[in-house]
Design an enzyme around this catalytic site. Structure first.
Site, short mmCIF file in Angstrom:
data_model
loop_
_atom_site.label_atom_id
_atom_site.label_comp_id
_atom_site.label_asym_id
_atom_site.label_seq_id
_atom_site.Cartn_x
_atom_site.Cartn_y
_atom_site.Cartn_z
CB THR A 297 34.22 -43.54 -68.51
OG1 THR A 297 35.35 -42.67 -68.42
CG2 THR A 297 33.30 -43.05 -69.62
NE ARG B 181 37.32 -38.43 -59.34
CZ ARG B 181 37.03 -37.82 -60.49
NH1 ARG B 181 35.97 -38.18 -61.18
NH2 ARG B 181 37.79 -36.87 -60.94
CG ASP C 178 26.22 -32.44 -63.40
OD1 ASP C 178 27.44 -32.52 -63.66
OD2 ASP C 178 25.63 -33.27 -62.67
CB VAL D 115 36.18 -33.30 -68.33
CG1 VAL D 115 35.98 -33.14 -69.83
CG2 VAL D 115 37.44 -34.08 -68.04
CB CYS E 46 42.87 -40.39 -65.77
SG CYS E 46 41.69 -39.07 -66.12
N1 LIG Z 1 39.40 -35.68 -64.27
C1 LIG Z 1 40.34 -35.64 -65.20
O1 LIG Z 1 41.43 -35.18 -64.94
C2 LIG Z 1 40.08 -36.15 -66.61
C3 LIG Z 1 41.01 -35.86 -67.61
C4 LIG Z 1 40.77 -36.28 -68.89
C5 LIG Z 1 39.62 -37.04 -69.16
N2 LIG Z 1 38.74 -37.34 -68.17
C6 LIG Z 1 37.55 -38.11 -68.52
O2 LIG Z 1 36.45 -37.21 -68.63
C7 LIG Z 1 35.25 -37.85 -68.19
C8 LIG Z 1 34.61 -37.03 -67.08
O3 LIG Z 1 35.50 -37.02 -65.98
P1 LIG Z 1 35.39 -35.96 -64.81
O4 LIG Z 1 36.64 -36.09 -64.02
O5 LIG Z 1 35.00 -34.63 -65.35
O6 LIG Z 1 34.16 -36.57 -63.99
P2 LIG Z 1 33.39 -35.87 -62.76
O7 LIG Z 1 32.87 -36.96 -61.92
O8 LIG Z 1 34.24 -34.80 -62.16
O9 LIG Z 1 32.17 -35.11 -63.46
C9 LIG Z 1 31.19 -35.75 -64.20
C10 LIG Z 1 29.87 -35.01 -64.01
O10 LIG Z 1 28.91 -35.64 -64.85
C11 LIG Z 1 27.65 -35.61 -64.17
N3 LIG Z 1 26.78 -36.61 -64.79
C12 LIG Z 1 26.82 -37.95 -64.68
N4 LIG Z 1 25.86 -38.53 -65.45
C13 LIG Z 1 25.21 -37.51 -66.06
C14 LIG Z 1 24.13 -37.46 -66.97
N5 LIG Z 1 23.54 -38.58 -67.43
N6 LIG Z 1 23.69 -36.26 -67.37
C15 LIG Z 1 24.27 -35.13 -66.92
N7 LIG Z 1 25.31 -35.11 -66.07
C16 LIG Z 1 25.78 -36.29 -65.64
C17 LIG Z 1 27.99 -35.88 -62.74
O11 LIG Z 1 26.99 -35.40 -61.88
C18 LIG Z 1 29.31 -35.10 -62.59
O12 LIG Z 1 29.11 -33.78 -62.10
C19 LIG Z 1 35.65 -39.26 -67.79
O13 LIG Z 1 35.48 -40.12 -68.88
C20 LIG Z 1 37.12 -39.11 -67.48
O14 LIG Z 1 37.82 -40.33 -67.65
C21 LIG Z 1 38.93 -36.89 -66.90
#
Ligand SMILES: NC(=O)c1ccc[n+]([C@@H]2O[C@H](COP(=O)([O-])OP(=O)(O)OC[C@H]3O[C@@H](n4cnc5c(N)ncnc54)[C@H](O)[C@@H]3O)[C@@H](O)[C@H]2O)c1
Length: 384
Positions: free
Chosen positions: A67, A306, A30, A11, A238
């Protein structure tokens, strides 16, 4: 204007690219240095870093951290809390904090706000849940409508201005809780419909009626029906996770969530249904048999493992003393094994869990005695 994105995964990273291209000065932060090293930092206006001191003097902070569920299968807001704690050091009066991470309604107001602005310094807050579908060629960050709920009108208006600079359609809703709930409704809708078609598939199987033919027949109705297809279950960050955030919030508030719980259970049991179907097709139990799982990722053409149901199937097969192997070019090695070639006859059974586009189905069908296809897309294979 300088903006910061906290969390650079599926995201956060695309958001940094788009915002930088739209002329914002962007800090992508990050806390995992490996993530920073793995990303392309060539965009002008963009600084990717694991050094939080770059977060100073930003006008907007966007939270895009995971999350997940914890070991008790309950919402785990640890990452959101940590990200909020970091932002609290840098946000000042007039800064705007936007949460894009998916969570239950009330997360922005009850969890994030008290951490960042405990004494009401007048930081602005809005929820703008991300809806991205990685690899979707038609719908992306800029043409998928963005739903925004500000805690105050000023916060909502500022967030609308921000997203309007790179999203074609941006809509405002009355509260952050509406925006947070809309995201959960979208993904829970998918979970329960997938679960329904998976249970319907089991009914058709018992009655020896070909389910795909039934689905196609129903799909000729031009109104009041939406097609869903059976499969091995649901995976990713998700669909299996977000509805549990809703169910947990419902139950802790005294509202029912049995429909969501039941859907979750049906999807989780699909690998068992698939294994039982394989046993029936083989006409013998699977103990000692060579079974190859095709496609480990939870969806086509990405490496994301995942919550992948293919791994649940793997565990079930192993518990039945099956000799498990796998084929997935996104994962040349996995669990101490190598992805096998599909050129020679080596398996008693292949189960297609996920079909990546490079799958050579001709090789697969000619080299394998029995192929059970959970994707319903490979002509000549057995389907669910
Ligand atoms: N993946 C999807 O398709 C998608 C779509 C819509 C919404 N979301 C939501 O978006 C959010 C993020 O999902 P994602 O798939 O991008 O996750 P992800 O695991 O791909 O990326 C999250 C990143 O956040 C970093 N991170 C964690 N804690 C941190 C902190 N305290 N400070 C800085 N960086 C930190 C991690 O190192 C990681 O690189 C989630 O809530 C998810 O449900 C995801």
């Amino acid at each position: 204007m300088k903006i910061a994105v906290i969390g650079l995964g599926y995201v956060g990273f695309p958001l940094t690219q788009l915002a930088a291209k739209s002329g914002f000065e962007v800090i992508g932060y990050d806390n995992n240095p490996d993530v920073i090293r793995s990303l392309d930092n060539s965009e002008i206006n963009l600084k990717l870093t694991d050094d939080e001191s770059f977060l100073i003097d930003c006008q907007i902070y966007v939270i895009a951290v995971p999350t997940p569920l914890d070991s008790q299968i309950k919402p785990d807001l640890t990452y959101v809390i940590k990200a909020s704690e970091v932002i609290s050091k840098y946000a000042v009066s007039g800064s705007l904090v936007i949460n894009e991470s998916t969570s239950y309604p009330g997360t922005l107001r009850d969890v994030i706000m008290p951490i960042i602005d405990p004494s009401g310094v007048k930081v602005l807050f809005a929820a703008a849940p991300e809806r991205i579908d990685p690899l979707n060629k038609e719908w992306n960050l800029s043409n998928t409508t963005r739903v925004i709920g500000g805690v105050t009108k000023e916060a909502g208006d500022k967030a609308m201005d921000f997203y309007s600079s790179f999203c074609k359609n941006v809509i405002s809703v009355s509260t952050p809780e509406v925006a947070e709930s809309a995201k959960l409704l979208e993904n829970t809708f998918r979970l329960v419909n997938i679960a329904f078609i998976n249970q319907f598939t089991q009914i058709m199987d018992k009655l020896s009626i070909p389910v795909y033919e039934v689905i196609e027949a129903a799909n000729t109705k031009p109104f009041g029906f939406m097609k869903f297809s059976p499969g091995l279950g649901v995976g990713g960050h998700c669909i299996p996770i977000d509805p549990i955030y809703l169910a947990d919030k419902a139950e802790s508030s005294g509202a029912p969530a049995s429909f969501i719980r039941s859907a979750d259970q049906i999807n989780n049991e699909m690998p068992k249904f698939v294994m039982d179907k394989a046993i029936r097709l083989l006409g013998s139990d699977l103990s000692g048999k060579k079974v190859c799982i095709i496609g480990l990722s939870y969806k086509s053409d990405i490496a994301d493992l995942r919550s992948s149901p293919a791994l649940k199937l793997w565990d079930l097969l192993e518990a039945t003393k099956v000799q498990v192997s796998y084929h997935d070019l996104f994962h040349p090695t996995f669990r101490g094994m190598k992805s096998v070639e599909l050129t020679s006859s080596q398996f008693d059974l292949a189960i297609i869990a996920t079909r990546h586009s490079d799958l050579n189905t001709t090789h697969l069908l000619s080299s394998t005695k029995l192929v059970l296809d959970c994707t319903g897309t490979v002509a000549g294979a057995h389907r669910l």
